[in-house]
Enzyme design. Structure first.
Site, mmCIF file in Angstrom:
data_model
loop_
_atom_site.group_PDB
_atom_site.id
_atom_site.type_symbol
_atom_site.label_atom_id
_atom_site.label_comp_id
_atom_site.label_asym_id
_atom_site.label_seq_id
_atom_site.Cartn_x
_atom_site.Cartn_y
_atom_site.Cartn_z
ATOM 1 N N GLY A 203 0.839 -1.215 0.000
ATOM 2 C CA GLY A 203 0.000 0.000 0.000
ATOM 3 C C GLY A 203 0.863 1.250 0.000
ATOM 4 O O GLY A 203 1.852 1.322 0.717
ATOM 5 N N LYS B 195 -26.567 11.647 26.563
ATOM 6 C CA LYS B 195 -25.437 12.275 25.887
ATOM 7 C C LYS B 195 -25.860 12.743 24.492
ATOM 8 O O LYS B 195 -26.494 12.008 23.742
ATOM 9 C CB LYS B 195 -24.300 11.269 25.782
ATOM 10 N N ASP C 235 2.262 -0.779 11.785
ATOM 11 C CA ASP C 235 2.205 -2.115 12.407
ATOM 12 C C ASP C 235 3.505 -2.907 12.258
ATOM 13 O O ASP C 235 3.488 -4.129 12.285
ATOM 14 C CB ASP C 235 1.047 -2.914 11.770
ATOM 15 N N SER D 44 -24.093 13.904 21.533
ATOM 16 C CA SER D 44 -23.513 13.326 20.321
ATOM 17 C C SER D 44 -22.261 12.550 20.705
ATOM 18 O O SER D 44 -21.677 12.796 21.752
ATOM 19 C CB SER D 44 -23.130 14.429 19.343
ATOM 20 N N ARG E 218 -5.645 -2.311 8.719
ATOM 21 C CA ARG E 218 -5.596 -3.760 8.499
ATOM 22 C C ARG E 218 -5.797 -4.481 9.825
ATOM 23 O O ARG E 218 -6.781 -4.209 10.490
ATOM 24 C CB ARG E 218 -4.252 -4.129 7.864
ATOM 25 N N ASP F 63 5.479 -5.024 6.039
ATOM 26 C CA ASP F 63 6.134 -6.294 6.392
ATOM 27 C C ASP F 63 6.030 -7.348 5.286
ATOM 28 O O ASP F 63 6.929 -8.175 5.137
ATOM 29 C CB ASP F 63 5.656 -6.828 7.747
ATOM 30 N N ARG G 143 -26.228 13.443 17.142
ATOM 31 C CA ARG G 143 -26.120 12.104 16.562
ATOM 32 C C ARG G 143 -24.911 11.342 17.066
ATOM 33 O O ARG G 143 -23.929 11.929 17.505
ATOM 34 C CB ARG G 143 -25.992 12.210 15.039
ATOM 35 N N ARG H 239 0.845 -4.850 -5.501
ATOM 36 C CA ARG H 239 0.895 -6.101 -4.752
ATOM 37 C C ARG H 239 1.105 -7.152 -5.838
ATOM 38 O O ARG H 239 0.341 -7.218 -6.799
ATOM 39 C CB ARG H 239 -0.398 -6.325 -3.997
ATOM 40 N N THR I 101 4.092 2.532 5.642
ATOM 41 C CA THR I 101 2.686 2.100 5.664
ATOM 42 C C THR I 101 1.933 2.980 6.644
ATOM 43 O O THR I 101 2.477 3.366 7.682
ATOM 44 C CB THR I 101 2.524 0.617 6.083
ATOM 45 N N ASP J 251 -0.325 1.981 8.471
ATOM 46 C CA ASP J 251 -0.836 1.150 9.568
ATOM 47 C C ASP J 251 0.019 1.210 10.849
ATOM 48 O O ASP J 251 -0.457 0.847 11.925
ATOM 49 C CB ASP J 251 -0.942 -0.314 9.117
HETATM 50 P P1 ADP Z 1 2.930 -4.569 2.693
HETATM 51 O O1 ADP Z 1 4.339 -4.572 2.220
HETATM 52 O O2 ADP Z 1 2.349 -3.185 2.774
HETATM 53 O O3 ADP Z 1 2.733 -5.387 3.954
HETATM 54 P P2 ADP Z 1 1.749 -6.740 1.139
HETATM 55 O O4 ADP Z 1 1.542 -7.641 2.299
HETATM 56 O O5 ADP Z 1 0.669 -6.659 0.116
HETATM 57 O O6 ADP Z 1 2.019 -5.228 1.555
HETATM 58 O O7 ADP Z 1 3.104 -7.204 0.425
HETATM 59 C C1 ADP Z 1 3.614 -6.492 -0.689
HETATM 60 C C2 ADP Z 1 4.255 -7.438 -1.668
HETATM 61 O O8 ADP Z 1 5.370 -8.101 -1.057
HETATM 62 C C3 ADP Z 1 3.366 -8.591 -2.133
HETATM 63 O O9 ADP Z 1 2.452 -8.200 -3.126
HETATM 64 C C4 ADP Z 1 4.411 -9.545 -2.685
HETATM 65 O O10 ADP Z 1 4.860 -9.131 -3.943
HETATM 66 C C5 ADP Z 1 5.548 -9.361 -1.662
HETATM 67 N N1 ADP Z 1 5.447 -10.446 -0.674
HETATM 68 C C6 ADP Z 1 4.623 -10.526 0.396
HETATM 69 N N2 ADP Z 1 4.770 -11.712 1.034
HETATM 70 C C7 ADP Z 1 5.688 -12.404 0.322
HETATM 71 C C8 ADP Z 1 6.256 -13.710 0.442
HETATM 72 N N3 ADP Z 1 5.904 -14.545 1.426
HETATM 73 N N4 ADP Z 1 7.177 -14.084 -0.473
HETATM 74 C C9 ADP Z 1 7.553 -13.265 -1.467
HETATM 75 N N5 ADP Z 1 7.042 -12.021 -1.641
HETATM 76 C C10 ADP Z 1 6.124 -11.596 -0.772
HETATM 77 O O1 F6P Z 2 -1.740 -1.384 4.514
HETATM 78 C C1 F6P Z 2 -2.328 -0.162 4.185
HETATM 79 C C2 F6P Z 2 -3.804 -0.330 3.941
HETATM 80 O O2 F6P Z 2 -4.336 0.949 3.632
HETATM 81 C C3 F6P Z 2 -4.595 -0.968 5.079
HETATM 82 O O3 F6P Z 2 -4.855 -0.073 6.126
HETATM 83 C C4 F6P Z 2 -5.816 -1.442 4.343
HETATM 84 O O4 F6P Z 2 -6.425 -2.529 5.009
HETATM 85 C C5 F6P Z 2 -5.278 -1.874 3.015
HETATM 86 O O5 F6P Z 2 -4.039 -1.188 2.844
HETATM 87 C C6 F6P Z 2 -6.167 -1.580 1.849
HETATM 88 O O6 F6P Z 2 -5.587 -2.113 0.719
HETATM 89 P P1 F6P Z 2 -6.049 -1.763 -0.763
HETATM 90 O O7 F6P Z 2 -5.562 -0.389 -1.073
HETATM 91 O O8 F6P Z 2 -5.379 -2.798 -1.594
HETATM 92 O O9 F6P Z 2 -7.535 -1.818 -0.793
#
Ligand code: ADP
Ligand code: F6P
Length: 326
Positions: free
Chosen positions: A14, A217, A133, A219, A175, A106, A166, A75, A129, A131
């Site tokens: 993302g 309350k 996270d 709102s 996520r 990650d 409201r 992705r 990201t 998130d």
């Molecule tokens: P983010 O990096 O934001 O967590 P994703 O989980 O969609 O987003 O991962 C991004 C890209 O990283 C995936 O579309 C894929 O190309 C690569 N990736 C994720 N997991 C793996 C994996 N287990 N092995 C190889 N590539 C991966």
């Molecule tokens: O990881 C960033 C994020 O915006 C999350 O918060 C959300 O769940 C997801 O990506 C949405 O993904 P997409 O843009 O593929 O709909």
């Protein structure tokens, strides 16, 4: 002197505000270290299909303030396969790229870690990201901007909520993580915050609504993290509206608005620091690490540590949220 001569940089997963500032930092720090820097478009997909070209200092002029990513992102399922990664390696070899900087989350680091092991290519990750996270960094690039976007949106919702007496259920991204919801909930004085990291939230919400009825309350804002265990904002709102007909309830799903916009000063600063640190790390022969931010400084965290760890919600923040809603 490092052996690295040509660094490839890509954004993956993302998009997040501040990714452009990170690209700019990698390109300029790479050139300053005597390397050539290649921009790889569309994340790992571009690596597989050879969508890469040299970037000059001029190419990253005037992008520090722009949201999204000029390199585009994707992705890419193919990169999860051995064949896909082999094609990616062949493209890197053909373009004489001998090191990689991956800006993403990650998932992207998982891919980079596997690739680096399979083909002996040094890879450094920069956490990007909304998130927040990722284990091993206090902040990810994009979180601060998204947080401010959410806060601004909720402030606006509060104006109309209080005018009509409201209750609004506002759904925010994240996520499986509740950082955006918890931080924005505290920053806007939300009446309740539903996050994935906490159990028993439906009952807590019911009690809150009951007490709101009792207190009449006017709102209120219920912050709903998209990954919480009770359901989406619409689903929860429908259920609560049936149980508590005294409330006038509306729902707002903020969606991808949270991902766009000009990065905050903090995200630009963080991206600039981490981007230069990523190049420094490569020059120091580091590999398979993430450059993170802890206690106001750069840290190097091995991929296997950041991928195995879980970034926990600070319990103190949950207490703060509870205390301030009484
Ligand atoms: P983010 O990096 O934001 O967590 P994703 O989980 O969609 O987003 O991962 C991004 C890209 O990283 C995936 O579309 C894929 O190309 C690569 N990736 C994720 N997991 C793996 C994996 N287990 N092995 C190889 N590539 C991966
Ligand atoms: O990881 C960033 C994020 O915006 C999350 O918060 C959300 O769940 C997801 O990506 C949405 O993904 P997409 O843009 O593929 O709909």
């Amino acid at each position: 002197m490092s052996k690295i001569q040509r660094i490839g940089v890509l954004t993956s997963g993302g998009d997040a505000p501040g990714m452009n500032a990170a690209i700019r930092a990698v390109v300029r720090a790479g050139i300053a270290s005597g390397c050539e820097v290649y921009g790889i478009r569309h994340g790992y997909k571009g690596m597989i299909y050879g969508w890469m070209k040299e970037m000059t200092s001029k190419d990253v002029r005037n992008i520090i303030q722009r949201g999204g990513t000029i390199l585009k992102t994707a992705r890419c399922e193919e990169f999860k396969t051995q064949e896909g990664r082999k094609m990616a390696y062949e493209q890197l070899s053909a373009n004489k790229i001998d090191a990689l900087v991956v800006i993403g989350g990650d998932g992207s680091f998982t891919g980079a870690g596997i690739f680096s092991k399979e083909y002996d290519i040094p890879c450094v990750g920069i956490p990007g990201t909304i998130d927040n996270d990722i284990y091993g960094t206090d902040f990810t690039i994009g979180f601060d901007t998204a947080l401010n976007t959410v806060v601004e949106a909720i402030d606006r919702i509060k104006d109309t909520a209080s005018s009509h007496d409201r209750m609004f259920f506002v759904e925010v991204m994240g996520r499986g993580a509740g950082f955006l919801a918890l931080h924005s909930g505290i920053a806007t004085g939300a009446e309740a915050i539903l996050i994935p990291e906490e159990n028993g939230q439906e009952e807590k919400l019911r009690k809150h609504m009951q007490s709101g009825v009792n207190k009449r309350k006017a709102s209120s804002i219920i912050l709903v993290a998209e990954g919480n265990n009770v359901g989406g904002a619409q689903e929860i709102a429908t259920k609560m509206a049936a149980e508590f007909p005294d409330y006038s309830i509306r729902v707002n799903v903020l969606g991808h608005i949270q991902r766009g916009g000009s990065p905050s000063a903090f995200d630009r600063f963080l991206a600039s620091r981490l981007g230069t640190a990523a190049v420094e790390a490569l020059m120091d022969d580091q590999r398979s690490i993430m450059v993170g931010w802890q206690n106001h400084d750069v840290v190097l965290v091995p991929f296997n540590k950041t991928l195995k760890g879980t970034r926990n919600i600070n319990q103190k923040l949950l207490d703060v949220a509870d205390i301030l809603t009484i």
